[in-house]
Design a protein around this motif. Structure first.
Motif, PDB file in Angstrom:
ATOM      1  N   VAL A 109      46.842   5.819  16.065  1.00 10.28           N
ATOM      2  CA  VAL A 109      45.812   4.874  16.488  1.00 10.28           C
ATOM      3  C   VAL A 109      46.038   3.557  15.762  1.00 10.28           C
ATOM      4  O   VAL A 109      46.150   3.534  14.530  1.00 10.28           O
ATOM      5  CB  VAL A 109      44.409   5.417  16.178  1.00 10.28           C
ATOM      6  CG1 VAL A 109      43.349   4.368  16.496  1.00 10.28           C
ATOM      7  CG2 VAL A 109      44.147   6.697  16.959  1.00 10.28           C
ATOM      8  N   VAL A 114      43.627  -0.573  20.426  1.00 16.06           N
ATOM      9  CA  VAL A 114      42.201  -0.555  20.739  1.00 16.06           C
ATOM     10  C   VAL A 114      41.771  -1.904  21.301  1.00 16.06           C
ATOM     11  O   VAL A 114      41.064  -1.979  22.314  1.00 16.06           O
ATOM     12  CB  VAL A 114      41.377  -0.196  19.490  1.00 16.06           C
ATOM     13  CG1 VAL A 114      39.884  -0.341  19.773  1.00 16.06           C
ATOM     14  CG2 VAL A 114      41.695   1.224  19.039  1.00 16.06           C
ATOM     15  N   LEU A 119      43.252   2.611  24.888  1.00 14.13           N
ATOM     16  CA  LEU A 119      42.862   3.955  24.474  1.00 14.13           C
ATOM     17  C   LEU A 119      41.447   4.281  24.918  1.00 14.13           C
ATOM     18  O   LEU A 119      40.578   3.405  24.955  1.00 14.13           O
ATOM     19  CB  LEU A 119      42.958   4.100  22.951  1.00 14.13           C
ATOM     20  CG  LEU A 119      44.282   3.705  22.295  1.00 14.13           C
ATOM     21  CD1 LEU A 119      44.199   3.918  20.787  1.00 14.13           C
ATOM     22  CD2 LEU A 119      45.437   4.510  22.879  1.00 14.13           C
ATOM     23  N   PRO A 121      37.954   6.182  24.117  1.00 12.88           N
ATOM     24  CA  PRO A 121      37.216   6.792  22.995  1.00 12.88           C
ATOM     25  C   PRO A 121      37.009   8.287  23.239  1.00 12.88           C
ATOM     26  O   PRO A 121      36.763   8.723  24.365  1.00 12.88           O
ATOM     27  CB  PRO A 121      35.881   6.041  23.003  1.00 12.88           C
ATOM     28  CG  PRO A 121      36.165   4.754  23.716  1.00 12.88           C
ATOM     29  CD  PRO A 121      37.198   5.086  24.753  1.00 12.88           C
ATOM     30  N   TYR A 148      39.440   7.420  18.416  1.00 12.44           N
ATOM     31  CA  TYR A 148      40.403   7.276  19.508  1.00 12.44           C
ATOM     32  C   TYR A 148      41.533   8.301  19.470  1.00 12.44           C
ATOM     33  O   TYR A 148      42.338   8.340  20.400  1.00 12.44           O
ATOM     34  CB  TYR A 148      41.007   5.871  19.490  1.00 12.44           C
ATOM     35  CG  TYR A 148      40.019   4.800  19.888  1.00 12.44           C
ATOM     36  CD1 TYR A 148      39.833   4.467  21.220  1.00 12.44           C
ATOM     37  CD2 TYR A 148      39.266   4.124  18.929  1.00 12.44           C
ATOM     38  CE1 TYR A 148      38.918   3.494  21.600  1.00 12.44           C
ATOM     39  CE2 TYR A 148      38.348   3.149  19.297  1.00 12.44           C
ATOM     40  CZ  TYR A 148      38.175   2.831  20.632  1.00 12.44           C
ATOM     41  OH  TYR A 148      37.268   1.862  21.007  1.00 12.44           O
ATOM     42  N   MET A 310      46.091  11.200  22.047  1.00 14.37           N
ATOM     43  CA  MET A 310      45.261  10.128  22.596  1.00 14.37           C
ATOM     44  C   MET A 310      45.294  10.164  24.115  1.00 14.37           C
ATOM     45  O   MET A 310      46.208  10.744  24.709  1.00 14.37           O
ATOM     46  CB  MET A 310      45.747   8.769  22.089  1.00 14.37           C
ATOM     47  CG  MET A 310      45.452   8.535  20.626  1.00 14.37           C
ATOM     48  SD  MET A 310      46.288   7.078  19.955  1.00 14.37           S
ATOM     49  CE  MET A 310      47.833   7.813  19.447  1.00 14.37           C
TER      50      MET A 310
END
Length: 420
Positions: A109, A114, A119, A121, A148, A310
Motif C-alpha cells: 500500500v 491511494v 485501491l 478500501p 487498503y 489489494m
C-alpha cells in the motif's frame, strides 16, 4: 513496507479474461423481467464472475502450485492466478494505470496509489478481525484512516548472534546501543568481526531501527517528519562508533547469511527467513535479538514487512474481488499458515495463526512486542535521502547534526508533496 528484492522473478505468465453478465431489454408495456420468464422460460442462473489475481514469482518451490490450489478451492468466483515474470513492480504499476486490470493483486500500500484512487478500501471486510493482526503490519495498510491491504505473511529482520562466541568473550547479548558497540568491539578478534549489517556499514538496513532505538519514527501523526529531534543524530553517531568492529567488503550483502554461517562475524543483522539455513549449520549455537534501544527513552525493534492483497478500483467486479480476498486472507487460516510457513521461513500475519507456530516462539514474541513498520507515507525518495545521510555519517565521518537536518528538510518537502 517490504521490498521484494529477495525474490528472483521467474518466467511464467497467464491472464484471466473479465466477463460481464448480459442484460435483457424489455419493451414498454411488457411485464418486468421477473414475470417475463414465467411462461415456461427459466431465467438463466447467473454465472460466477471471472477474477484475475496477480502474484510476483516467488522463488520458493511450491508457491505457485499452492496459490493456484487456493484459487481453485474458491466457489463463488472463477479466479485465474497470473504469475508475472521479470520486473513485477513495473508491470503492476503499468497495469494499475492502463490495464490489463488485475482484480486482486499483491504488493504494498502506497499513498500515491491511494491518492490516484487505484485501491478499494477494505475496512468493510477486515472489520472485527483488525485486532488479530500485528499492529505494525496493520498500520502499513492504512492511509487517511482507511485500510487498503490485507497482509498475507510477514518477514522481519533480526540480529543473529553466535552463542559460543559471546560466551568465550564473556559478554551478554546487547540490549542497548552502547552495549552493542562494546560487545562488537570485544568480539572483533582472530579474523572475526563483531557485526555485519551490510557492506555500506549498515546505513540501508539500520536507518529505521536506529530511529526506533531513539524512540523516534520515520513519520509521526501521519503528516510530519518523525525524526526532527536531536536524538536522531545521537543514534546515527552510535552506528559510526561501530567502525572498526563492522565486517565490510564481503562478496554478499546483509540479506545473505553466509558471512555469519562462515564465521566471519559474531553477529549479523539479516532476514529471519534465513533461520533454517543458519540452523542447519549451527544447530543451537545461535540466538536472535531485536535491534537494541538507545536508552530507557528508546525501544528495541524488529522491522516488519510483507506483501498484502489489494483490490483494484478499476475492477469490473470489485465486490466479488473483495469477497475473494476476505475468504482467502481472513477466513482460510489454514491456507494462511501454509502460505507463510511451508515455502521458506516466514510468519503468519494473523496473531491467532502466529501463536500456533511453535518453532517461531522467539520470533513471534519479537514481532508482537517490538515489530515496527515504515508505513505508506515513507516513500522511496524519502528513504534514499535518509539512507544516504546515514551513510555519509557512518562511512565518511560527516557531521551527524548537519546531515540529519538536511535529511529532515528533504523529507518535509516530500511529505508536503504527498499532502498537496
Amino acid at each position: 513496507m517490504r521490498k521484494t528484492s529477495r525474490r528472483t522473478f521467474l518466467a511464467l505468465a497467464g491472464t484471466a479474461a473479465l466477463s460481464a453478465c448480459g442484460s435483457n431489454t424489455v419493451q414498454s408495456g411488457n411485464p418486468p423481467p421477473s414475470t417475463a420468464y414465467s411462461a415456461g422460460v427459466t431465467r438463466p442462473k447467473p454465472k460466477p464472475v471471472d477474477l484475475s489475481q496477480w502474484y510476483h514469482p516467488y522463488p520458493e518451490s511450491g508457491v505457485q502450485e499452492a496459490v493456484t490450489r487456493y484459487a481453485a478451492a474458491y466457489q463463488k468466483s472463477k479466479v485465474a492466478v497470473q504469475w508475472n515474470p521479470d520486473d513485477y513492480e513495473t508491470k503492476l504499476a503499468a497495469a494499475l494505470q492502463a490495464g490489463p486490470v488485475p482484480d486482486v493483486f499483491e504488493g504494498q500500500v502506497t499513498v500515491d496509489r491511494v491518492r490516484q484512487n487505484l485501491l478499494v478500501p477494505l475496512d468493510d471486510i477486515i472489520g472485527s478481525v483488525k485486532g488479530d493482526f500485528t499492529a505494525a503490519a496493520l498500520a502499513a495498510q492504512i492511509v487517511d484512516g482507511k485500510t487498503y491491504g490485507i497482509p498475507q505473511a510477514l518477514d522481519t529482520q533480526v540480529l543473529f548472534y553466535r552463542k559460543s562466541f559471546l560466551q568465550e568473550a564473556g559478554v551478554q547479548p546487547p540490549q542497548t546501543l552502547d552495549e552493542l558497540v562494546d560487545v562488537a568491539r570485544r568480539l572483533s578478534k582472530d579474523g572475526v568481526k563483531g557485526l555485519f549489517a551490510g557492506n555500506d556499514a549498515g546505513a540501508a538496513a539500520l536507518a529505521g531501527p536506529l530511529l526506533w532505538a531513539a524512540g523516534l519514527d520515520y513519520v509521526k501523526d501521519g503528516k510530519s517528519v518523525g525524526f526532527d529531534d536531536p536524538r536522531a543524530a545521537t543514534a546515527f553517531t552510535k552506528l559510526r562508533d561501530l567502525n572498526g568492529s563492522l565486517l565490510l567488503g564481503t562478496s554478499t550483502d546483509w540479506a545473505d547469511p553466509i558471512p555469519f554461517i562462515d564465521g566471519l562475524t559474531a553477529m549479523q543483522w539479516t532476514w529471519l527467513w534465513n533461520l533454517p539455513k543458519i540452523q542447519d549449520t549451527m544447530e543451537d549455537d545461535f540466538g536472535i535479538l531485536a535491534f537494541p534501544r538507545l536508552d530507557a527513552a528508546g525501544a528495541p525493534s524488529v522491522p516488519v514487512s510483507g506483501l498484502s492483497a489489494m483490490v483494484h478500483s478499476k475492477s469490473l467486479n470489485p465486490n466479488a474481488a473483495k469477497d475473494f480476498v476476505k475468504w482467502l486472507w481472513l477466513e482460510r487460516t489454514d491456507f494462511q499458515q501454509e502460505f507463510a510457513t511451508n515455502f521458506g521461513f516466514h510468519l503468519p500475519a494473523r496473531l491467532s495463526v502466529l501463536d500456533k507456530i511453535a518453532p517461531a516462539n522467539d520470533a513471534a514474541r519479537l514481532v508482537k512486542e517490538t515489530g515496527r513498520a515504515a508505513g505508506p507515507l515513507w516513500t522511496p525518495m524519502a528513504n534514499t535521502v535518509l539512507v544516504e545521510a546515514v551513510g555519509r555519517i557512518v562511512r565518511d565521518g560527516a557531521d551527524p547534526v548537519a546531515e540529519t537536518k538536511a535529511a529532515i528538510e528533504a523529507v518535509k518537502a516530500e511529505l508536503g508533496r504527498l499532502s498537496a
